[in-house]
Structure formats: structure tokens, C-alpha cells
Design a protein around this motif. Structure first.
Motif: not given
Lengths: 376, 397
Positions: B195-199, B235-238, B183-189
Motif C-alpha cells: 500500500g505504498l506509492s511514490l510521488f 499526476a504526482a503519483l509515479l 517521496c514514499l507515502a502510504r496510499t493503502g490501509g
């Protein structure tokens, strides 16, 4: 399975690329095509001195033992430079027929001269009524004492004006289009009864219409077996297709890259026209057409080197179909994106376009080879 | 002056003795584990659905033989096959019409976890993919983020457990039957593009809701995936936090499978040719398509071979995708042309009886193939985006 060149192959490629880059400017080429001869005798001697004219022949025949891949490498570079020296008619076609079907004596007599650069050759195979059918022959050869008597007419013989040695297809038996009964003959161009009408072709090269009227040659003039010449002719022509197709791939590379450079510098509407996405995508299509043809060129060359058979024929026809289609697309769009400049005789673009156009026709166009491909 | 030499030392298609032996092994393996009795015409485009018992048995046999994930790094089960073997494997499985491994998990997610994942993540997720226990889906796109993934709005807020995901993902292929998702989601502002991260997460987690989207072919191969405050561990953050766009930009350097499609397409072209016999126009068009397949095959082989040399030409890789799209879509058109009037019946599950094929037994499959084929020039980056990429590479814009 391996798609990479050997060191020697890379060396061969580099040496020709260097020659094109340093010693074959487009302006000089344009002078050559307006001269009577149509190419540079000095360049031809250079080719001989560098060993290029012997590359496709076996070592036993005085050559360097190269194969289809080596021919491909050479012709691709010649195509980049729009080289007009008659490598195709002399080395690939006439010399190729000798390599495939010649007796030891015939090779000794003729190949050495070709490799040394002292003999020019031509393959006189096409006839006015035959279009791309290699077996459609009205030219006849009749036994005449020990030798042969040839009568007939050959159309658009590439390098006809300069050729010292003609390889001529003629019917020794059968009806006009019978696959059997085709024979090949070695006819010195100065033989009594051979007459020519010379002219330039649209790509700046030279060709002849050649009439054979009671041309008498000795028994040593028969090349290969009597009546079984079509198989040899088909192989020579397929080697010719690989050669001109490789030339086309080289020409397409220059055309798409030239077009990209032009669109980066040509400004209209206040910006380089290459900024327009519609033109960028057109150039991407040109790039892909070139690469598609190049991929099939590799396959055709490797299949030919595996041995001449159905797989090789099919790969060659697939390549020729692609060369015809891609050459048309790349050539037309190179002119289009160069605008009015693309229409001038001054720029190289139009000359590449004209060479690509003749290559589509040579040895059978897209339609012809699509049909052949489907039947193989 | 060129040295005299044997021209066959380079640039050749011959198989070495070892490769020929490998080919015999592969054929024996396929005959044993995907026997002719279970083979049937397989569409080019992957339909939505769960693998049946025969497919699962094949996947298990692959895992047992160590051939389930050939392109992965060797420490994670890869085979290190050189180009010739990867090609032979693709060709033989295509000829037998053997089922594909999970295209998402095996081809893409696995290599990403191998390249970017922690040891714990690799232990947690890789065995399930390798052993075909879990299918995966990619939850990247959103209604406002199609080709432009920088517009992703789904948020991953820090929480006590790790992150809490909230948002809606769209056009997620295979979500209905997937066990896990990337899943691609926004971790930054917001609204910065970065500011996107993979989970990595299980689809079965509380708060995940899959809502099928019916597509042109009448199937529900796509889905919206609602994430209503889904709690995942840290630990879901890839890969790097806030660094997903950089990862996606160099995705094709992170070890995904090199798709070899031409042999499979050739199987369909042969079928088409046999049906085009007697129709000169169709036969001619089939021959023209076959030339395109031959060109694609040569390109696929070139890229495989370059990979062996440690080279990668991004423009050729993008071109390969465009050529694959072109051939798949053209094949669909010609298959429909060959069907004649039987190109009309539509496999609507609600309105059609369940009494077998209508007309030819392949008619409904091929019609669906043509319809699904339209998505090939859209998903994974539209064809226009691929052209932009090549333009950037070769034009320098």
C-alpha cells in the motif's frame, strides 16, 4: 574491450567440465594420489588425444594457438576437479619455457612429445636458500668443451619423479643473487649425475629434491641466451601463477558451493544450520572472495594476452595476492562450516583446502606478491 | 579437439579504433570544459553543498554535448554507450576530478521516470534533470522506517486536487539544496506492509519544511522533511498506486546508472601512495588497498560487460556495492593514518576561523571523507541487508 568468451573458448570450457563431471570422480582421484605414480597415465593420454596438451602452443610449433585466456579456462576447470595430472609442470612450465625461449630445433625435439603426451617435464628453479627469489642461485653451469657442466641442488621440483625433461636454472656468471648471469638448461632426467629424492606434497602431488653432480650436457642444452635466463624464468613463473591461480578460483567455487549445499542439509538445534544468519553471511563472504579472485583472474589473463610487460606483471601479482587471501578465507571457512566432517580425509573439503594452501606458497605467497605489486 | 584460432577475438581489453577515437574526444572535451585550472582534490564521498559556477558550467557543457545522462534511454537523451565507453567516460572524468552529476536525479530518479512515468511526467520533470537545473532528494526513510521501508507511515490521502501528504521523512540526503523530491507515502490501509506509492513533488510546495540534521562530519547533509498537509496533483503519483515496494525491490533493473567507482578511488590511492613513501608499513597497506581497487575495477567492468550482453547477475551487483563500501571505508582509514596528528582538527563551521586549511590542505577534506564514509554501509540498504540479498540469491533462502 570484451569480457565474454568466444564460442571456441566456451567449447573448451565445456569439454573439460564434462570430463571432470563424468570421468574424474573424487574417489578415483584419491586412489591416484596414493599410487606410486600419483596420477593416471591413461588420463594423460586422454588429455593428449583431446588436444588439451597442445592448447597453449603456437600453431607453428604444433599447438592450437591458445593464449593466457585459454590456459585460464582450462586450469579453472582442472581446479574444480582437483586434477592431479601434471599439466602445470609439463605443459605450462617446462613447455612454456621452451615456447618462449626455445630454438626451432629445441621445440621440434621436445614440444611435439609434450603435445603428444609422451614427454613429462618439470621446471627445476627453486633452491633451498632462495625462497621466492628466482635469481638466488648456487647451482652453477660452467662451460665444458662444447657443452656445459652443471653442479648444484634444486628444491621441491614439482613432477620431478615423472619428468623426462628438466628445465634447470643455473648461474653462469655473477654473484648468488645477481639478476644477470642466470641461464636455463634443458637436461634429460636420465643424464648421468642427476639424482633425485622423491616425495609426495601436502596436496597429494609429487615432487623431488634433485642433485646435479658434474652433469654434462651438450651445447644444445642451453635454453635461451646465456646469462639472460631470468627474464624467461619470470615470464614462465607468471604464466604458472595465472595457471595455479585459475586452479584456485575453480577450487574456491566448488568449496563455497559444497558448503552451501552442506549447510542446507545438515540439521542441528532442530533446523538446517544454513538458516542461521551468521552462517549465511559467512557463505556470502566466501562467495565474494571467490568472485573477487575471479575478477582479477580475468584481468590478469587479458593483460598477459596483451603482451608480457609491466601491466601484465602487476596484474598477475594482484591476482596472486587475492588468490592467497581468498583461498585461505574460503578454505578455512569451508572446513569450519563443515564442522568435524571438514577435518576428515574422507571428505573432499580438506583436500581442496590443502591444494589452496600450496597454491598460496607456490611462486610466492601473499606477502611476496604484495611487495612485488607495490614495487612495479 | 579445440579449433586453432586467434585468441584475441574474445576476452580482451583492447580498444577498438572507434573507441580510441571516442577516448580522444572525451579527453578534448574534458580539457576544454573542466580545465586543470578549476580542478582540485575531490572527496570520494559527496559533501553537502550547492554546485559553484565552475560546476554549473561543466553541467551545462555536458547537456549541450548530449553527455549529461549517458545511461538513460536514447529517446530521453541517453547515449547507448557500450561498456567500453561507459568505463572510459568514468575513468577520464575521475582522472580529471570532474564533478559528479546530481547522484539522485540523474542516476536514479531520471531512469525511474523514464521507466515508469507517463509522457506528461516525463515532459514535466526530465528536462530539468538533464539540464542540471534541479537537484533531487529521496524522501523514503522515516524515524520508524529505516532499512524496513514497509513501515513507512506518511500518508497520502485522496483529495480534491489529487493527494494530500502528511508525515515526517528522515535521513533525507541533500534535501537542503534540492528542488524536487521523490517521496514514499502510504496510499493503502495501515498497517499492512503493502500500500505504498511514490510521488514526485517540488520541495517549494506549501507545507514542506526541511529541518537539517547535523552529521558526524559537522555538515548538515541530511534532513528531516516535514510534510504538513502538502497538496499534490494526481499526476504526482509515479508508477502503480500501492505498488512502490515492488518497484523498489526491482530498482536496479529499472535502468539506474551502473556506478563505476574504481578509477576515482585509484586517484585517491595514488595520492595516498605518494604520501606513504618512506613509511614501509603504510606503503604496504596502500598496496593491499590498491589490489582491492583493482579487484573492484575488474568487477565493475564485468558487470558493465554483462549489461552489454543483456545479462544481469543480482548477486554480483550487490557484491559490487559491498566492495565499494569496503574500499571507500578502508581508504578513509588509511588517509587518516597518513595524516598523523593532522587527523585531529575538526572543520566545525562555528568554531573554526575562515583562514584556509589547517596543516595539509587536504586534511579536513580527508577527515570528513572518513567520517562520511561510515554512512556508505548504511544508506541505500545496509551492508547486512545486501548480504541477506546475496544469501537469498545464492543460498536460496
Amino acid at each position: 574491450m570484451d569480457f565474454s568468451f568466444s564460442d571456441e573458448q566456451t567449447l573448451l570450457q565445456d569439454s573439460i567440465a564434462r570430463f571432470i563431471q563424468n570421468d574424474y570422480p573424487f574417489a578415483e582421484r584419491q586412489k591416484l594420489i596414493r599410487d606410486q605414480l600419483g596420477y593416471s597415465a591413461a588420463n594423460w593420454q586422454t588429455f593428449a588425444d583431446l588436444g588439451w596438451l597442445g592448447v597453449p602452443y603456437p600453431e607453428a610449433d604444433g599447438g592450437f594457438g591458445g593464449g593466457a585466456v585459454e590456459s585460464m579456462i582450462m586450469l579453472e576447470q582442472f581446479g574444480r576437479g582437483l586434477v592431479v595430472e601434471p599439466f602445470l609442470p609439463t605443459v605450462v612450465l617446462a613447455g612454456g619455457a621452451l615456447r618462449i625461449a626455445g630454438t626451432a630445433a629445441q621445440k621440434e625435439q621436445h614440444l611435439a612429445g609434450i603435445i603428444a603426451g609422451s614427454v613429462q617435464g618439470a621446471l627445476a628453479y627453486a633452491e633451498p636458500q632462495g625462497r621466492f627469489n628466482l635469481a638466488d642461485l648456487t647451482t652453477t653451469a660452467r662451460r665444458d668443451g662444447d657443452g656445459w657442466n652443471i653442479n648444484g641442488y634444486k628444491a621441491v621440483v614439482m613432477n620431478g619423479p615423472s619428468a623426462d625433461l628438466l628445465v634447470v636454472s643455473a648461474r653462469t656468471s655473477g654473484d648468488q643473487r645477481d639478476p644477470a648471469g642466470v641461464s636455463l638448461f634443458l637436461v634429460p632426467a636420465g643424464t648421468q649425475g642427476v639424482s633425485r629424492r622423491d616425495y609426495p606434497t601436502v596436496d597429494g602431488l609429487r615432487a623431488s629434491e634433485i642433485t646435479f653432480e658434474n652433469v654434462r650436457i651438450g651445447s644444445e642444452g642451453l635454453l635461451g641466451e646465456e646469462g639472460n635466463g631470468l627474464a624467461v624464468l619470470e615470464q614462465v613463473v607468471d604464466e604458472g601463477i595465472l595457471a595455479v591461480g585459475s586452479e584456485a578460483v575453480g577450487a574456491m567455487e566448488v568449496l563455497y558451493k559444497t558448503t552451501v549445499e552442506y549447510c542446507k542439509t545438515r540439521e542441528q538445534f532442530g533446523q538446517p544450520i544454513g538458516k542461521f544468519q551468521v552462517l549465511q553471511h559467512r557463505m556470502v563472504d566466501m562467495f565474494m572472495e571467490h568472485e573477487q579472485a575471479k575478477s582479477l583472474m580475468y584481468m590478469a589473463a587479458m593483460r598477459m594476452d596483451e603482451g608480457y610487460g609491466a601491466d601484465a606483471r602487476k596484474a598477475v601479482s594482484a591476482f596472486k595476492v587475492q588468490v592467497g587471501k581468498s583461498g585461505r578465507f574460503v578454505g578455512q571457512n569451508a572446513i569450519q562450516l563443515h564442522g568435524g566432517m571438514g577435518m576428515t580425509d574422507e571428505l573432499s573439503v580438506g583436500h581442496y583446502f590443502k591444494r589452496l594452501t600450496t597454491i598460496d606458497t607456490l611462486f610466492g605467497n601473499v606477502d611476496f606478491h604484495l611487495k612485488r605489486f607495490g614495487q612495479l | 579437439m579445440p579449433e586453432s584460432r586467434n585468441p584475441s577475438v574474445a576476452m580482451h581489453l583492447d580498444l577498438s579504433d572507434a573507441d580510441a577515437e571516442f577516448l580522444a574526444d572525451v579527453r578534448a572535451f574534458i580539457t576544454r570544459h573542466w580545465p586543470p585550472s578549476v580542478r582540485r582534490p575531490r572527496p570520494v564521498t559527496a559533501p553537502d553543498g550547492v554546485p559553484g559556477p565552475a560546476e554549473n558550467a561543466w553541467f551545462r557543457a555536458l547537456a549541450a554535448r548530449g553527455w549529461a545522462v549517458p545511461h538513460w534511454p536514447p529517446e530521453h537523451g541517453g547515449t547507448c554507450w557500450p561498456a567500453a565507453r561507459r568505463y572510459l567516460w568514468a575513468r577520464e572524468t575521475a582522472l580529471a576530478e570532474a564533478p559528479d552529476l546530481d547522484p539522485c536525479g540523474v542516476q536514479l530518479v531520471g531512469p525511474l521516470i523514464c521507466a515508469l512515468g507517463s509522457i506528461q511526467q516525463q515532459r514535466r520533470w526530465l528536462p530539468g534533470i538533464r539540464e542540471a537545473r534541479a537537484r533531487w532528494c529521496l524522501a523514503w526513510s522515516e524515524p520508524e522506517a529505516g532499512s524496513d521501508l514497509s513501515r513507512v507511515a506518511t500518508r497520502a490521502e485522496p483529495s480534491a486536487a489529487g493527494y494530500r501528504l502528511t508525515g515526517m521523512k528522515s535521513w533525507v540526503a541533500g534535501a537542503r539544496h534540492a528542488g524536487a523530491m521523490l517521496c514514499l507515502a502510504r496510499t493503502g490501509g495501515a498497517p499492512e506492509p503493502a500500500g505504498l506509492s511514490l510521488f514526485l513533488l517540488d520541495v517549494s510546495l506549501p507545507g514542506v519544511r526541511v529541518e537539517p540534521i547535523v552529521t558526524l562530519d559537522g555538515s548538515a547533509g541530511l534532513a528531516n522533511v516535514h510534510l504538513d498537509g502538502v497538496d499534490v496533483p494526481a499526476a504526482a503519483l509515479l508508477g502503480p498506486r500501492d505498488g512502490a515496494l515492488e518497484v523498489l525491490a526491482r530498482l536496479d533493473q529499472l535502468g539506474p546508472a551502473e556506478p563505476v567507482l574504481a578509477p576515482r578511488l585509484q586517484v585517491h590511492v595514488e595520492r595516498l601512495k605518494s604520501r606513504a613513501a618512506g613509511d614501509q608499513d603504510l606503503a604496504r597497506q596502500a598496496a593491499a588497498l590498491e589490489v582491492e581497487v583493482a579487484g573492484l575495477e575488474a568487477l565493475e567492468l564485468r558487470i558493465l560487460s554483462q549489461q552489454d550482453e543483456g545479462r544481469r547477475v543480482p548477486a554480483l551487483v550487490a557484491m559490487r556495492r559491498l566492495r565499494q563500501v569496503r574500499v571507500v571505508q578502508r581508504l578513509g582509514e588509511l588517509q587518516v593514518a597518513a595524516l598523523g596528528h593532522y587527523a585531529l582538527p575538526f572543520p566545525d563551521v562555528l568554531l573554526i576561523d575562515n583562514e584556509g586549511p589547517i596543516g595539509h590542505d587536504y586534511a579536513l577534506v580527508e577527515l570528513a571523507d572518513m567520517l562520511r564514509g561510515r554512512s556508505w554501509s548504511i544508506d541505500g540498504g545496509t551492508s547486512e541487508l545486501h548480504k541477506n540479498r546475496i544469501a537469498g540469491t545464492i543460498l536460496g533462502f
